[in-house]
Write a protein that holds these residues in place. Sequence first.
Motif, mmCIF file in Angstrom:
data_model
loop_
_atom_site.group_PDB
_atom_site.id
_atom_site.type_symbol
_atom_site.label_atom_id
_atom_site.label_comp_id
_atom_site.label_asym_id
_atom_site.label_seq_id
_atom_site.Cartn_x
_atom_site.Cartn_y
_atom_site.Cartn_z
ATOM 1 N N ARG A 1 -42.198 43.067 54.170
ATOM 2 C CA ARG A 1 -41.227 42.042 53.937
ATOM 3 C C ARG A 1 -39.870 42.209 53.152
ATOM 4 O O ARG A 1 -40.157 42.984 52.108
ATOM 5 C CB ARG A 1 -42.282 41.004 53.083
ATOM 6 N N PRO A 2 -38.843 42.035 53.889
ATOM 7 C CA PRO A 2 -37.912 42.116 53.153
ATOM 8 C C PRO A 2 -37.320 41.068 51.880
ATOM 9 O O PRO A 2 -38.279 40.030 52.145
ATOM 10 C CB PRO A 2 -36.704 41.880 54.240
ATOM 11 N N ASP A 3 -36.847 41.684 51.054
ATOM 12 C CA ASP A 3 -36.509 40.820 49.892
ATOM 13 C C ASP A 3 -35.340 39.956 50.068
ATOM 14 O O ASP A 3 -33.969 40.180 50.033
ATOM 15 C CB ASP A 3 -36.068 41.655 48.822
ATOM 16 N N GLN A 4 -35.564 38.742 50.475
ATOM 17 C CA GLN A 4 -34.694 37.554 50.680
ATOM 18 C C GLN A 4 -34.364 36.656 49.673
ATOM 19 O O GLN A 4 -34.003 35.620 49.866
ATOM 20 C CB GLN A 4 -35.276 37.121 52.092
ATOM 21 N N SER A 5 -34.663 37.089 48.266
ATOM 22 C CA SER A 5 -34.709 36.245 47.112
ATOM 23 C C SER A 5 -33.355 35.641 46.942
ATOM 24 O O SER A 5 -33.057 34.639 46.590
ATOM 25 C CB SER A 5 -35.131 36.868 45.809
ATOM 26 N N ALA A 6 -32.142 36.380 47.406
ATOM 27 C CA ALA A 6 -30.870 35.843 47.252
ATOM 28 C C ALA A 6 -30.511 34.503 48.082
ATOM 29 O O ALA A 6 -30.093 33.737 47.811
ATOM 30 C CB ALA A 6 -29.837 36.918 47.520
ATOM 31 N N TYR A 7 -31.226 34.648 49.341
ATOM 32 C CA TYR A 7 -31.112 33.658 50.398
ATOM 33 C C TYR A 7 -31.916 32.525 49.778
ATOM 34 O O TYR A 7 -31.476 31.383 50.044
ATOM 35 C CB TYR A 7 -31.600 34.094 51.718
ATOM 36 N N SER B 1 -26.347 39.538 55.671
ATOM 37 C CA SER B 1 -25.876 40.498 54.699
ATOM 38 C C SER B 1 -26.174 40.555 53.392
ATOM 39 O O SER B 1 -26.129 41.576 52.528
ATOM 40 C CB SER B 1 -24.294 40.728 55.035
ATOM 41 N N ASN B 2 -26.596 39.500 52.886
ATOM 42 C CA ASN B 2 -27.108 39.394 51.448
ATOM 43 C C ASN B 2 -28.524 39.649 51.111
ATOM 44 O O ASN B 2 -28.933 39.877 49.956
ATOM 45 C CB ASN B 2 -26.739 38.013 51.024
ATOM 46 N N VAL B 3 -29.125 40.127 52.249
ATOM 47 C CA VAL B 3 -30.508 40.903 52.077
ATOM 48 C C VAL B 3 -30.422 42.086 52.102
ATOM 49 O O VAL B 3 -30.045 42.820 52.941
ATOM 50 C CB VAL B 3 -31.442 40.284 53.288
ATOM 51 N N PRO B 4 -30.928 42.977 51.074
ATOM 52 C CA PRO B 4 -30.774 44.337 50.846
ATOM 53 C C PRO B 4 -31.958 44.886 51.920
ATOM 54 O O PRO B 4 -33.103 44.442 52.093
ATOM 55 C CB PRO B 4 -31.415 44.738 49.399
ATOM 56 N N LEU B 5 -31.432 45.806 52.784
ATOM 57 C CA LEU B 5 -32.325 46.726 53.627
ATOM 58 C C LEU B 5 -33.125 47.787 52.921
ATOM 59 O O LEU B 5 -32.381 48.814 52.719
ATOM 60 C CB LEU B 5 -31.186 47.122 54.868
ATOM 61 N N ASN C 1 -30.128 29.983 47.733
ATOM 62 C CA ASN C 1 -29.254 29.159 48.695
ATOM 63 C C ASN C 1 -30.158 27.794 49.304
ATOM 64 O O ASN C 1 -29.350 26.979 49.532
ATOM 65 C CB ASN C 1 -28.626 29.982 50.036
ATOM 66 N N VAL C 2 -31.204 28.101 49.795
ATOM 67 C CA VAL C 2 -31.915 27.186 50.255
ATOM 68 C C VAL C 2 -32.418 26.080 49.373
ATOM 69 O O VAL C 2 -32.441 24.927 49.625
ATOM 70 C CB VAL C 2 -33.200 27.683 50.884
ATOM 71 N N ARG C 3 -32.625 26.319 48.085
ATOM 72 C CA ARG C 3 -32.976 25.524 46.828
ATOM 73 C C ARG C 3 -31.535 24.700 46.569
ATOM 74 O O ARG C 3 -32.059 23.446 46.381
ATOM 75 C CB ARG C 3 -33.376 26.390 45.588
ATOM 76 N N VAL C 4 -30.529 25.225 46.681
ATOM 77 C CA VAL C 4 -29.503 24.567 46.338
ATOM 78 C C VAL C 4 -29.144 23.650 47.338
ATOM 79 O O VAL C 4 -28.838 22.338 47.236
ATOM 80 C CB VAL C 4 -28.072 25.401 46.276
ATOM 81 N N ILE D 1 -32.586 22.047 59.691
ATOM 82 C CA ILE D 1 -33.575 23.001 60.136
ATOM 83 C C ILE D 1 -33.211 24.427 59.400
ATOM 84 O O ILE D 1 -32.119 24.921 59.370
ATOM 85 C CB ILE D 1 -33.498 23.382 61.345
ATOM 86 N N HIS D 2 -33.929 24.884 58.257
ATOM 87 C CA HIS D 2 -33.700 26.056 57.684
ATOM 88 C C HIS D 2 -35.016 26.850 57.263
ATOM 89 O O HIS D 2 -36.132 26.043 57.245
ATOM 90 C CB HIS D 2 -33.024 25.876 56.567
ATOM 91 N N PRO D 3 -35.027 28.190 56.895
ATOM 92 C CA PRO D 3 -36.226 28.869 56.852
ATOM 93 C C PRO D 3 -36.799 28.346 55.328
ATOM 94 O O PRO D 3 -35.920 27.984 54.498
ATOM 95 C CB PRO D 3 -35.945 30.267 56.485
ATOM 96 N N GLU D 4 -37.912 28.476 55.207
ATOM 97 C CA GLU D 4 -38.700 28.077 53.727
ATOM 98 C C GLU D 4 -38.106 29.289 52.826
ATOM 99 O O GLU D 4 -37.792 30.347 53.261
ATOM 100 C CB GLU D 4 -40.008 28.093 53.914
ATOM 101 N N PRO D 5 -38.052 28.646 51.604
ATOM 102 C CA PRO D 5 -37.594 29.907 50.484
ATOM 103 C C PRO D 5 -39.069 31.049 50.303
ATOM 104 O O PRO D 5 -39.268 30.852 49.180
ATOM 105 C CB PRO D 5 -37.133 29.120 49.495
ATOM 106 N N GLU D 6 -38.976 31.588 51.179
ATOM 107 C CA GLU D 6 -40.184 32.964 51.178
ATOM 108 C C GLU D 6 -39.652 33.915 52.051
ATOM 109 O O GLU D 6 -39.028 33.696 53.134
ATOM 110 C CB GLU D 6 -41.337 32.228 51.269
ATOM 111 N N ASP D 7 -40.204 35.048 51.666
ATOM 112 C CA ASP D 7 -39.838 36.370 52.598
ATOM 113 C C ASP D 7 -40.519 36.074 53.927
ATOM 114 O O ASP D 7 -41.690 35.897 53.962
ATOM 115 C CB ASP D 7 -40.095 37.691 51.784
ATOM 116 N N ALA D 8 -39.822 36.656 54.997
ATOM 117 C CA ALA D 8 -40.265 36.669 56.406
ATOM 118 C C ALA D 8 -41.175 37.735 56.381
ATOM 119 O O ALA D 8 -41.445 38.826 55.483
ATOM 120 C CB ALA D 8 -39.018 37.008 57.603
ATOM 121 N N HIS D 9 -42.185 38.131 57.598
ATOM 122 C CA HIS D 9 -43.061 39.060 57.717
ATOM 123 C C HIS D 9 -42.286 40.077 58.778
ATOM 124 O O HIS D 9 -42.311 39.351 59.980
ATOM 125 C CB HIS D 9 -44.468 38.663 58.031
ATOM 126 N N VAL D 10 -42.364 41.228 58.457
ATOM 127 C CA VAL D 10 -42.022 42.277 59.621
ATOM 128 C C VAL D 10 -43.233 42.587 60.250
ATOM 129 O O VAL D 10 -44.044 43.465 59.549
ATOM 130 C CB VAL D 10 -41.068 43.353 59.076
#
Length: 129
Positions: free
Chosen positions: A27-33, A82-86, A36-39, A5-14
């Motif tokens: 949407r936060p920029d979660q591209s670094a994460y 912490s790898n997602v820039p705020l 990790n999902v793709r790997v 179980i893991h999030p899809e590789p797309e940014d969440a909606h706030v």
Amino acid sequence: MLLDIHPEPEDAHVEVHAGDGILIAGRPDQSAYHENVRVARTELGKIIREGVFALEESTVFELLDPFEGLDDWLEYMRDYESNVPLDPALAARTRELLDRTGGRLKVRLRVWGSRLRRLEPGIAGTATQ
């Protein structure tokens, strides 16, 4: 059995939920994460192709994660993502929407879930959906 179980590789909606409406703060920029999902998916695919596990079932669903307020969400992001820039602009927009509407902060994300069955050594697995 293995549950993945893991999030899809797309940014969440706030989102700010107020009354019957939903306002999208951004949407936060979660591209670094996402990388990790793709790997992880690549590695999971390898153990399926090698016949270690067989995919029995998979689905994608939406998760709506509620937070007590902006500070609660920002603390969560610092502690667990912490790898997602705020983005200060996203935080300011969210605070403005919360203050203006008195709404509730929720983060919507799509999640992948799958169940895999461990195979006996030497048995090739086949993926089913």
